[in-house]
Design a protein around this motif. Sequence first.
Motif, short mmCIF file in Angstrom:
data_model
loop_
_atom_site.label_atom_id
_atom_site.label_comp_id
_atom_site.label_asym_id
_atom_site.label_seq_id
_atom_site.Cartn_x
_atom_site.Cartn_y
_atom_site.Cartn_z
N LEU A 278 1.31 -1.00 -0.08
CA LEU A 278 -0.03 -0.10 0.24
C LEU A 278 1.23 1.41 0.16
N ARG A 279 2.09 1.49 0.94
CA ARG A 279 2.87 2.11 0.52
C ARG A 279 3.40 2.21 -0.78
N GLN A 280 3.78 1.42 -1.24
CA GLN A 280 4.01 1.94 -2.51
C GLN A 280 2.93 1.86 -4.34
N ILE A 285 1.63 5.69 5.67
CA ILE A 285 1.32 4.60 6.81
C ILE A 285 2.29 4.53 7.91
N THR A 286 2.22 5.32 8.82
CA THR A 286 2.92 5.77 10.46
C THR A 286 1.99 4.79 11.57
N ALA A 287 2.63 4.40 12.47
CA ALA A 287 2.32 3.25 13.54
C ALA A 287 2.12 4.75 14.46
N THR A 288 0.93 4.24 15.80
CA THR A 288 0.44 5.60 16.18
C THR A 288 0.41 4.88 17.91
N GLU A 289 0.18 5.15 19.18
CA GLU A 289 0.26 4.56 20.04
C GLU A 289 -1.12 3.84 20.47
N THR A 290 -1.91 4.16 19.74
CA THR A 290 -2.89 3.98 19.21
C THR A 290 -3.75 2.48 18.03
N GLY A 291 -2.69 2.95 16.76
CA GLY A 291 -2.55 2.02 16.25
C GLY A 291 -2.03 2.22 14.72
N LEU A 292 -2.41 2.71 13.60
CA LEU A 292 -2.23 3.19 12.41
C LEU A 292 -3.09 4.42 11.80
N ARG A 293 -2.31 4.96 11.36
CA ARG A 293 -1.98 6.57 11.27
C ARG A 293 -2.32 6.41 8.81
N ILE A 294 -2.79 6.60 7.85
CA ILE A 294 -2.60 6.43 6.56
C ILE A 294 -3.35 7.97 6.50
N VAL A 295 -2.71 7.86 5.47
CA VAL A 295 -2.60 9.55 4.79
C VAL A 295 -2.27 9.48 3.66
N ARG A 296 -3.54 9.90 2.78
CA ARG A 296 -2.82 10.39 0.75
C ARG A 296 -3.90 11.64 0.64
N ASN A 297 -2.70 12.33 0.30
CA ASN A 297 -3.09 13.95 0.32
C ASN A 297 -3.80 14.53 -1.37
N GLY A 298 -3.69 13.47 -2.00
CA GLY A 298 -4.46 13.90 -3.10
C GLY A 298 -3.83 13.25 -4.37
N HIS A 299 -2.66 13.02 -3.92
CA HIS A 299 -0.89 12.88 -4.99
C HIS A 299 -2.75 11.30 -6.37
#
Length: 430
Positions: A278-280, A285-299
């Motif tokens: 998915l990163r590819q 995708i980054t780990a947080t204290e409570t789980g995972l953060r998923i970001v895609r900023n329109g690219h």
Amino acid sequence: MDRIRITGGNALHGIIPISGAKNAALPLMIASLLTSDTLTLENVPHLADVEGLMRILGNHGVDIAVNGRRERQEEGYSRTIHFTCRTIVDTTAPYELVSKMRASFWVIGPLLAREGRARVSLPGGCAIGTRPVDLFLEGLAALGAEIEIDGGYVNATAPKGGLVGNRYRFPKVSVGATHVMMMAATLARGTTVIENAAREPEIVDLANCLNAMGARISGAGSKTITVEGVTALSGARHRVLPDRIETGTYAMAVAMTGGDVVLEGTNAALLDNALDILRQTGAEITATETGLRIVRNGHGIHPVDVVTEPFPGFPTDLQAQFMALMTRASGVSHITETIFENRFMHVQELARLGARISLSGQMARVEGVSRLKGAPVMATDLRASVSLVIAGLAAEGETVVNRVYHLDRGFERLEEKLTRCGAIVERVSE
């Protein structure tokens, strides 16, 4: 029959709580047949398959008590369920129950181990390909069981004195057969060595629960599992692990629509391979204290080729969702399905939304398009149905997904979770 109506075009922002894993909860529930004490399971998802299995277990004599409580909104529902099987009142699992859900066939292992006999209907389930029970039966036969198939039922009988430990190598990796043989071996006399075992996290979760009940299992998560038989198991308390397929599904939904979402209560280690892929595609995708953060900023979404494989490879249960994502990639991707031979039934439905997908045997060639357009579509199985939801979230206009009872089998409160993150999704009852 319910339908889901989606108005696409909104990016997702917020928090999605990840439920307990269906694929872990089902075998854990079945393990309650192995003891006369109470097995308490926490973090059990509220799903159609879970409710169906509770009815099946009740038929065998399992007393079930459900504690439900509402936590703060971010956490959603949390269920703790107590399973107590003082006496097995019936060793038959009838067709009318087993035919509705394939995993219910797995009761054959505990019934045989505890009672020395089982009569279980041949299973049903999603039409995603042939899934014969040969591996299950060969594994049980290696423990000394006599197996006969008659009138659509499997009749299994343990030798006098119970099942006997043995070394057995599965000719093909099977999650279900590994579950069943591991449960059956816990009460067998002597030591059982299971080779070419499935390595999925759900296998490890079951082994951890069985060990808490007094079993002696080592090697779960590797290709070789060793089970030293014990005379009896006790009760235990165990928390169902987070659903890695739900985690991957929502991660792909964010990658598809854009946005910024924290998947709360999950664990990246459960699906490293899928997250790497998915990163590819361009998601962060980054780990947080409570789980995972998923970001895609329109690219743009980058095309990536995948091949489904047993764990730790790319999960077949995320193949349809990934295909939906690739329909909007800026180029051509190839998806090869190696687990089930008929798991491309969602292709024609995605095509109704404007996807360009061609099939050659077990490989799909996906040519990304600049836009999808909403349309009525039909869910064909559990994972295919949610792939249509993902596509609908990114499509222009309105998408209506029919036959959503498939979704209810494996995704807890999907509409609510997506709506809280800005999606326009509603369930419509006819």
